[in-house]
Design a protein around this motif. Structure first.
Motif, PDB file in Angstrom:
ATOM      1  N   GLY A 185      -7.718   2.641   6.317  1.00  0.00           N
ATOM      2  CA  GLY A 185      -7.966   1.927   5.278  1.00  0.00           C
ATOM      3  C   GLY A 185      -7.075   1.286   4.593  1.00  0.00           C
ATOM      4  O   GLY A 185      -7.443   0.282   3.698  1.00  0.00           O
ATOM      5  N   ALA A 186      -5.809   1.327   5.036  1.00  0.00           N
ATOM      6  CA  ALA A 186      -4.687   0.475   4.331  1.00  0.00           C
ATOM      7  C   ALA A 186      -4.814  -0.860   4.466  1.00  0.00           C
ATOM      8  O   ALA A 186      -4.731  -1.739   3.607  1.00  0.00           O
ATOM      9  N   GLY A 187      -5.189  -1.439   5.742  1.00  0.00           N
ATOM     10  CA  GLY A 187      -5.431  -2.820   6.030  1.00  0.00           C
ATOM     11  C   GLY A 187      -6.386  -3.318   5.211  1.00  0.00           C
ATOM     12  O   GLY A 187      -6.277  -4.325   4.804  1.00  0.00           O
TER      13      GLY A 187
ATOM     14  N   GLU B 278       2.190   2.135  11.984  1.00  0.00           N
ATOM     15  CA  GLU B 278       1.275   2.375  13.054  1.00  0.00           C
ATOM     16  C   GLU B 278       0.852   3.827  12.525  1.00  0.00           C
ATOM     17  O   GLU B 278      -0.316   4.151  12.665  1.00  0.00           O
ATOM     18  N   SER B 279       1.687   4.593  11.752  1.00  0.00           N
ATOM     19  CA  SER B 279       1.332   6.015  11.303  1.00  0.00           C
ATOM     20  C   SER B 279       0.199   5.765  10.167  1.00  0.00           C
ATOM     21  O   SER B 279      -0.877   6.987   9.772  1.00  0.00           O
ATOM     22  N   ALA B 280      -0.123   4.748   9.682  1.00  0.00           N
ATOM     23  CA  ALA B 280      -1.006   4.503   8.760  1.00  0.00           C
ATOM     24  C   ALA B 280      -2.184   3.809   8.955  1.00  0.00           C
ATOM     25  O   ALA B 280      -3.040   3.450   8.308  1.00  0.00           O
TER      26      ALA B 280
ATOM     27  N   VAL C 239       0.890  -1.306  -0.036  1.00  0.00           N
ATOM     28  CA  VAL C 239       0.040  -0.068  -0.045  1.00  0.00           C
ATOM     29  C   VAL C 239       0.818   1.292   0.114  1.00  0.00           C
ATOM     30  O   VAL C 239       1.920   1.303   0.965  1.00  0.00           O
ATOM     31  N   GLU C 240       0.861   2.155  -0.805  1.00  0.00           N
ATOM     32  CA  GLU C 240       1.353   3.286  -1.123  1.00  0.00           C
ATOM     33  C   GLU C 240       0.879   4.689  -1.041  1.00  0.00           C
ATOM     34  O   GLU C 240      -0.358   4.734  -1.421  1.00  0.00           O
TER      35      GLU C 240
ATOM     36  N   GLY D  30       2.665  -0.350   3.837  1.00  0.00           N
ATOM     37  CA  GLY D  30       2.201  -1.414   4.360  1.00  0.00           C
ATOM     38  C   GLY D  30       2.219  -2.685   3.290  1.00  0.00           C
ATOM     39  O   GLY D  30       2.594  -2.204   2.124  1.00  0.00           O
ATOM     40  N   MET D  31       2.148  -3.952   3.789  1.00  0.00           N
ATOM     41  CA  MET D  31       2.306  -4.819   3.030  1.00  0.00           C
ATOM     42  C   MET D  31       1.462  -6.343   3.321  1.00  0.00           C
ATOM     43  O   MET D  31       1.037  -6.493   4.498  1.00  0.00           O
TER      44      MET D  31
END
Length: 150
Positions: A94-96, A88-90, A54-55, A62-63
């Motif tokens: 919605g990244a997960g 943690e900052s992201a 995730v960019e 994230g990955m």
């Protein structure tokens, strides 16, 4: 924020994210993954795993790493979510969810019967996150392991 398949150029940042998960799950002292092993096993025609990242504008945050069990009793593949990690900052942005959607889409694209994963005992935040996606624990099975020598 966007999710995409990891590329060779992401390998250093992907490795950092893998280390972040290893620190969080407290196995960093046993972490043996190297840049070379990620390149060898995660990219190319003979890859052993698939990674999604995730960019954001400021880089990868994230990955999700998955691998496929080619067939089981259903005669269909099963996709294993081996690693899911968002810095943690992201988190809570919605990244997960986006990474999980990519893993589900990948599993569906190969005709998998299911997507499976394990959750570290006591990680209530992860359990709540997965339940929010409609997942539930598999109460039929529990994990066992046998450590093997070097």
């Amino acid at each position: 924020m966007r999710v995409r398949l990891a590329e060779r150029g992401d390998v250093d940042r992907l490795l950092e994210l893998m280390r972040g998960l290893a620190r969080f799950e407290e196995y960093i002292d046993d972490f043996a993954v190297t840049r070379e092993s990620v390149l060898k096993h995660g990219f190319g025609d003979a890859r052993l795993f698939t990674a999604f990242v995730v960019e954001r504008d400021d880089g990868l945050v994230g990955m999700a790493v998955v691998y496929t069990i080619p067939w089981t009793y259903t005669l269909r593949p099963k996709v294993v979510l081996k690693e899911l990690f968002v810095e943690e900052s992201a988190r809570n942005a919605g990244a997960g969810k986006a990474l999980m959607a990519a893993a589900v889409s990948h599993a569906e694209s190969i005709g998998a019967a299911e997507l499976i994963w394990t959750v570290m005992d006591g990680n209530r935040a992860a359990e709540g996150f997965y339940r929010s996606l409609g997942a539930s624990p598999d109460l039929k099975w529990n994990n066992w392991s046998l450590s093997l020598g070097d």
